[in-house]
Design a protein around this motif. Structure first.
Motif, mmCIF file in Angstrom:
data_model
loop_
_atom_site.group_PDB
_atom_site.id
_atom_site.type_symbol
_atom_site.label_atom_id
_atom_site.label_comp_id
_atom_site.label_asym_id
_atom_site.label_seq_id
_atom_site.Cartn_x
_atom_site.Cartn_y
_atom_site.Cartn_z
ATOM 1 N N LEU A 1 -8.547 -0.329 0.978
ATOM 2 C CA LEU A 1 -7.177 -0.144 1.460
ATOM 3 C C LEU A 1 -6.548 -1.509 1.701
ATOM 4 O O LEU A 1 -7.124 -2.350 2.387
ATOM 5 C CB LEU A 1 -7.170 0.679 2.747
ATOM 6 N N ILE A 2 -5.377 -1.728 1.122
ATOM 7 C CA ILE A 2 -4.639 -2.988 1.287
ATOM 8 C C ILE A 2 -3.383 -2.679 2.091
ATOM 9 O O ILE A 2 -2.550 -1.877 1.662
ATOM 10 C CB ILE A 2 -4.265 -3.593 -0.081
ATOM 11 N N GLY A 3 -3.261 -3.293 3.261
ATOM 12 C CA GLY A 3 -2.111 -3.018 4.125
ATOM 13 C C GLY A 3 -1.313 -4.266 4.420
ATOM 14 O O GLY A 3 -1.851 -5.244 4.956
ATOM 15 N N VAL A 4 -0.024 -4.249 4.068
ATOM 16 C CA VAL A 4 0.864 -5.363 4.395
ATOM 17 C C VAL A 4 1.189 -5.290 5.884
ATOM 18 O O VAL A 4 1.648 -4.257 6.382
ATOM 19 C CB VAL A 4 2.158 -5.311 3.561
ATOM 20 N N GLN A 5 0.953 -6.383 6.574
ATOM 21 C CA GLN A 5 1.200 -6.403 8.015
ATOM 22 C C GLN A 5 2.599 -6.897 8.363
ATOM 23 O O GLN A 5 3.211 -6.442 9.318
ATOM 24 C CB GLN A 5 0.131 -7.273 8.694
ATOM 25 N N ARG A 6 3.101 -7.825 7.581
ATOM 26 C CA ARG A 6 4.490 -8.286 7.766
ATOM 27 C C ARG A 6 4.863 -9.206 6.618
ATOM 28 O O ARG A 6 3.999 -9.818 5.972
ATOM 29 C CB ARG A 6 4.655 -9.009 9.113
ATOM 30 N N TRP A 7 6.175 -9.265 6.383
ATOM 31 C CA TRP A 7 6.729 -10.238 5.439
ATOM 32 C C TRP A 7 7.241 -11.423 6.237
ATOM 33 O O TRP A 7 7.771 -11.260 7.342
ATOM 34 C CB TRP A 7 7.861 -9.620 4.618
ATOM 35 N N HIS A 8 7.119 -12.620 5.691
ATOM 36 C CA HIS A 8 7.511 -13.817 6.420
ATOM 37 C C HIS A 8 9.003 -14.101 6.350
ATOM 38 O O HIS A 8 9.486 -15.043 6.965
ATOM 39 C CB HIS A 8 6.734 -15.036 5.885
ATOM 40 N N LYS A 9 9.724 -13.309 5.579
ATOM 41 C CA LYS A 9 11.177 -13.439 5.538
ATOM 42 C C LYS A 9 11.783 -12.057 5.378
ATOM 43 O O LYS A 9 11.111 -11.117 4.934
ATOM 44 C CB LYS A 9 11.612 -14.348 4.382
ATOM 45 N N ASN B 1 -13.776 1.039 -14.857
ATOM 46 C CA ASN B 1 -13.179 2.148 -14.128
ATOM 47 C C ASN B 1 -12.613 1.656 -12.798
ATOM 48 O O ASN B 1 -13.277 1.737 -11.764
ATOM 49 C CB ASN B 1 -14.202 3.268 -13.895
ATOM 50 N N GLY B 2 -11.432 1.122 -12.835
ATOM 51 C CA GLY B 2 -10.780 0.645 -11.627
ATOM 52 C C GLY B 2 -9.318 1.006 -11.660
ATOM 53 O O GLY B 2 -8.705 1.064 -12.728
ATOM 54 N N GLN B 3 -8.748 1.274 -10.504
ATOM 55 C CA GLN B 3 -7.355 1.716 -10.442
ATOM 56 C C GLN B 3 -6.735 1.229 -9.140
ATOM 57 O O GLN B 3 -7.358 1.284 -8.079
ATOM 58 C CB GLN B 3 -7.301 3.244 -10.485
ATOM 59 N N ILE B 4 -5.484 0.718 -9.226
ATOM 60 C CA ILE B 4 -4.713 0.359 -8.034
ATOM 61 C C ILE B 4 -3.620 1.401 -7.868
ATOM 62 O O ILE B 4 -2.817 1.628 -8.777
ATOM 63 C CB ILE B 4 -4.091 -1.043 -8.149
ATOM 64 N N ILE B 5 -3.586 2.025 -6.706
ATOM 65 C CA ILE B 5 -2.652 3.126 -6.452
ATOM 66 C C ILE B 5 -1.705 2.737 -5.321
ATOM 67 O O ILE B 5 -2.129 2.194 -4.304
ATOM 68 C CB ILE B 5 -3.426 4.399 -6.061
ATOM 69 N N SER B 6 -0.423 3.030 -5.485
ATOM 70 C CA SER B 6 0.562 2.834 -4.417
ATOM 71 C C SER B 6 0.524 4.065 -3.513
ATOM 72 O O SER B 6 0.786 5.183 -3.965
ATOM 73 C CB SER B 6 1.958 2.652 -5.002
ATOM 74 N N LEU B 7 0.196 3.862 -2.245
ATOM 75 C CA LEU B 7 0.127 4.985 -1.316
ATOM 76 C C LEU B 7 1.480 5.255 -0.671
ATOM 77 O O LEU B 7 2.062 6.305 -0.814
ATOM 78 C CB LEU B 7 -0.920 4.721 -0.237
ATOM 79 N N ASP B 8 1.971 4.287 0.073
ATOM 80 C CA ASP B 8 3.289 4.382 0.694
ATOM 81 C C ASP B 8 3.774 2.963 0.914
ATOM 82 O O ASP B 8 3.143 2.013 0.452
ATOM 83 C CB ASP B 8 3.241 5.188 2.009
ATOM 84 N N SER B 9 4.888 2.815 1.595
ATOM 85 C CA SER B 9 5.484 1.490 1.748
ATOM 86 C C SER B 9 4.505 0.515 2.397
ATOM 87 O O SER B 9 3.999 0.752 3.496
ATOM 88 C CB SER B 9 6.752 1.588 2.607
ATOM 89 N N GLY B 10 4.194 -0.558 1.675
ATOM 90 C CA GLY B 10 3.335 -1.598 2.214
ATOM 91 C C GLY B 10 1.853 -1.302 2.155
ATOM 92 O O GLY B 10 1.060 -2.031 2.754
ATOM 93 N N ARG B 11 1.442 -0.248 1.439
ATOM 94 C CA ARG B 11 0.017 0.091 1.354
ATOM 95 C C ARG B 11 -0.380 0.384 -0.080
ATOM 96 O O ARG B 11 0.274 1.158 -0.780
ATOM 97 C CB ARG B 11 -0.313 1.297 2.228
ATOM 98 N N LEU B 12 -1.479 -0.247 -0.493
ATOM 99 C CA LEU B 12 -2.089 -0.002 -1.798
ATOM 100 C C LEU B 12 -3.521 0.456 -1.587
ATOM 101 O O LEU B 12 -4.133 0.163 -0.550
ATOM 102 C CB LEU B 12 -2.080 -1.277 -2.647
ATOM 103 N N LEU B 13 -4.046 1.149 -2.576
ATOM 104 C CA LEU B 13 -5.438 1.569 -2.520
ATOM 105 C C LEU B 13 -6.098 1.206 -3.842
ATOM 106 O O LEU B 13 -5.665 1.647 -4.905
ATOM 107 C CB LEU B 13 -5.561 3.075 -2.281
ATOM 108 N N ALA B 14 -7.132 0.356 -3.765
ATOM 109 C CA ALA B 14 -7.932 0.042 -4.947
ATOM 110 C C ALA B 14 -9.130 0.982 -4.961
ATOM 111 O O ALA B 14 -9.841 1.108 -3.959
ATOM 112 C CB ALA B 14 -8.389 -1.409 -4.908
ATOM 113 N N ILE B 15 -9.342 1.654 -6.093
ATOM 114 C CA ILE B 15 -10.519 2.511 -6.253
ATOM 115 C C ILE B 15 -11.345 1.916 -7.383
ATOM 116 O O ILE B 15 -10.893 1.857 -8.531
ATOM 117 C CB ILE B 15 -10.119 3.960 -6.558
ATOM 118 N N LEU B 16 -12.547 1.454 -7.063
ATOM 119 C CA LEU B 16 -13.372 0.695 -7.998
ATOM 120 C C LEU B 16 -14.685 1.408 -8.246
ATOM 121 O O LEU B 16 -15.329 1.901 -7.303
ATOM 122 C CB LEU B 16 -13.626 -0.706 -7.427
#
Length: 534
Positions: A187-195, A223-238
């Motif tokens: 799970l990749i979660g953006v915590q904040r943007w600097h601008k 067999n790898g896939q990057i999925i957009s979950l919702d705003s600011g979150r990605l999910l890598a399935i490897l």
């Protein structure tokens, strides 16, 4: 049904073939004829020709030249050559031009029918192959989308989290999958943007983050896939089942990804690595990662593993804000803020911080600020209802970093406004300016107080101390002055004058005007306009 074209400069040869072959039996719906290459080209331009039956030796241009033209413009047409000469040179050229067959005249009709039938079978095979090729191209172009949909359906429980249901759903989508396969979710979660980013800019940046994840985390992994979950979150399935060393290298890849995103995309984000699980367990593992991310309110730009989580929730008594409140009451805003920040930093050092504790702390701090401002007659909820304040508030419970940013904003804004209120001249000036700018409206004392975020009674005391009269009296006085000027200096109807100073009821305006001037509006106008004429 197919169509065929016979090309021969001998008319009787053409007619003989037309009448000697049982075309409906072969599935030929139309037979066209041409006696020159030019006529044949015209037929091609107006009709669909599936099979070309062509003589080689013709005046002006040969059948070989026609075939070359057909190959360039209509490559799917099957070509059968007819000739009177068993010349190897002709046969060689015919083969080079991709002809289906090469037959010597006179051709027995049964033999010609067999050749045409074989040509038809070849056309049908080519058509199927072309259709399969188009489907295959579609599949390989769209398979990533189908696989992404498969994982999203699994994560959202559209596909039940059971081994047989997962296997069946993968087979229906023609996705390679079996029970022995295991996958690692990240799970990749953006915590904040600097601008500050517009919604469009944020979408562009998230697309860039996804591309970077595909390059750094998936790479050439089969067999790898990057999925957009919702705003600011990605999910890598490897896929973890085909490479034994992959899992151990994943932490380093994630660390590099986090560092690169911070440098190149101006954001803070963290990665949460799950355990290797089968497809049927992906729903539960992703939920655990989501909860892990939600509780990470202390650390930025980190890589965590679900099996060795360093964040732990613990009961911890919230601070006694009595001393902080006393500091606020005495105007020592910076000291109160620093004490609160010191408290949060101690929690971080002891690793005692989760989202619930953060939320409770934020609520208590907000209540403390509101009480302190209320004592000074300030409407705190209005003071902090501007878009910037709302943004700070919305993000306050995402992390300690965001909470401290919100606290600084709240304290600084409150401090600045308290100083403004204590300098009552500036508040009174704002009130007077507001009254004059909105004098035609149905203003109330509450409306005016809301404009400067103060309690009406508190504002009225400040105003009366500085101006010598209550706000309501000042408002009426300003309206009366304006009405007198409009009556004396303009021809505006009296009803319009009343409306212009905020009186919808004409009779009430007349009574109030006469009460304070001893003249009704019409008498006042006549008296002053006559005086101006003399």
């Amino acid at each position: 049904m197919l169509q065929l074209l016979i090309v021969d400069d001998e008319i009787h040869a053409v007619e003989g073939i037309r009448s000697g072959v049982e075309w409906p039996k072969l599935g030929i719906s139309a037979v066209f004829s041409a006696f020159t290459v030019q006529q044949a080209k015209e037929v091609f331009k107006s009709e669909q020709v599936d099979i070309l039956l062509c003589d080689i030796e013709m005046p002006q241009a040969t059948g070989l030249q026609l075939a070359e033209w057909v190959r360039e413009h209509y490559p799917r047409t099957a070509i059968i050559f007819l000739t009177c000469h068993a010349d190897f040179k002709y046969a060689k050229q015919a083969i080079q031009l991709g002809s289906f067959d090469y037959m010597l005249k006179p051709v027995p009709f049964p033999e010609l029918e067999q050749t045409i039938q074989k040509a038809i079978e070849k056309i049908q095979e080519d058509t199927k192959a072309a259709q399969f090729s188009q489907y295959g191209q579609f599949w390989f172009q769209h398979q990533p989308v189908l696989i992404e949909r498969f994982w999203l359906d699994l994560i959202h429980q559209v596909i039940p989290p059971h081994a047989e249901a997962v296997k069946r759903a993968a087979a229906e989508r023609n996705i390679p999958y079996d029970d022995s396969m295991t996958f690692i979710p990240v799970l990749i979660g953006v915590q904040r943007w600097h601008k500050e980013l517009t919604l469009r800019e944020q979408k562009i940046m998230e697309y860039a983050l996804k591309n970077a994840a595909e390059e750094l985390l998936v790479g050439n992994h089969r067999n790898g896939q990057i999925i957009s979950l919702d705003s600011g979150r990605l999910l890598a399935i490897l896929d973890a089942s085909s490479d034994g060393n992959f899992e151990s290298a994943l932490t380093g890849q994630c660390e590099r990804y986090v560092a690169d995103c911070k440098s190149y995309f101006s954001c803070d984000l963290s990665c949460y690595i799950g355990d290797a699980v089968g497809g049927q367990d992906m729903f539960g593992m992703v939920n655990r990662l989501r909860e892990f991310e939600r509780n990470n309110v202390a650390y930025n730009n980190k890589v965590f593993h679900i099996s060795s989580a360093s964040l732990r929730s613990a009961y911890y008594e919230l601070p006694d804000t009595t001393v902080w409140s006393a500091m606020l009451n005495e105007g020592e805003y910076d000291k109160a803020l620093q004490e609160a920040i010191n408290y949060l930093e101690k929690l971080l050092q002891r690793e005692i911080m989760d989202v619930m504790l953060l939320y409770q702390f934020q609520q208590n701090f907000q209540q403390m600020m509101y009480v302190a401002l209320q004592k000074k007659g300030i409407h705190a909820h209005q003071l902090f209802s501007d878009p910037r304040s709302l943004d700070f508030s919305a993000n306050a419970t995402r992390s300690v970093t965001d909470l401290i940013a919100w606290m600084k904003h709240v304290v600084n804004r409150a401090s600045e406004y308290v100083n403004t209120v204590e300098k009552s001249n500036s508040v009174v000036s704002r009130v007077i300016s507001y009254i004059k700018g909105h004098i035609a409206e149905d203003l109330s004392r509450e409306d005016i107080a809301n404009h400067v975020f103060l309690n009406p009674d508190y504002l009225n005391r400040i105003f009366k101390k500085e101006v010598g009269m209550a706000i309501s009296d000042f408002l009426f006085q300003e309206r009366l002055k304006l009405a007198q000027e409009l009556l004396a200096k303009s021809d505006m109807p009296i009803g319009a004058v009343a409306a212009h100073i905020g009186y919808a009821n004409f009779s009430h305006f007349s009574r109030m005007f006469k009460k304070h001037t001893s003249l009704n509006p019409n008498e006042y106008r006549q008296l002053h306009q006559q005086a101006q004429q003399h």
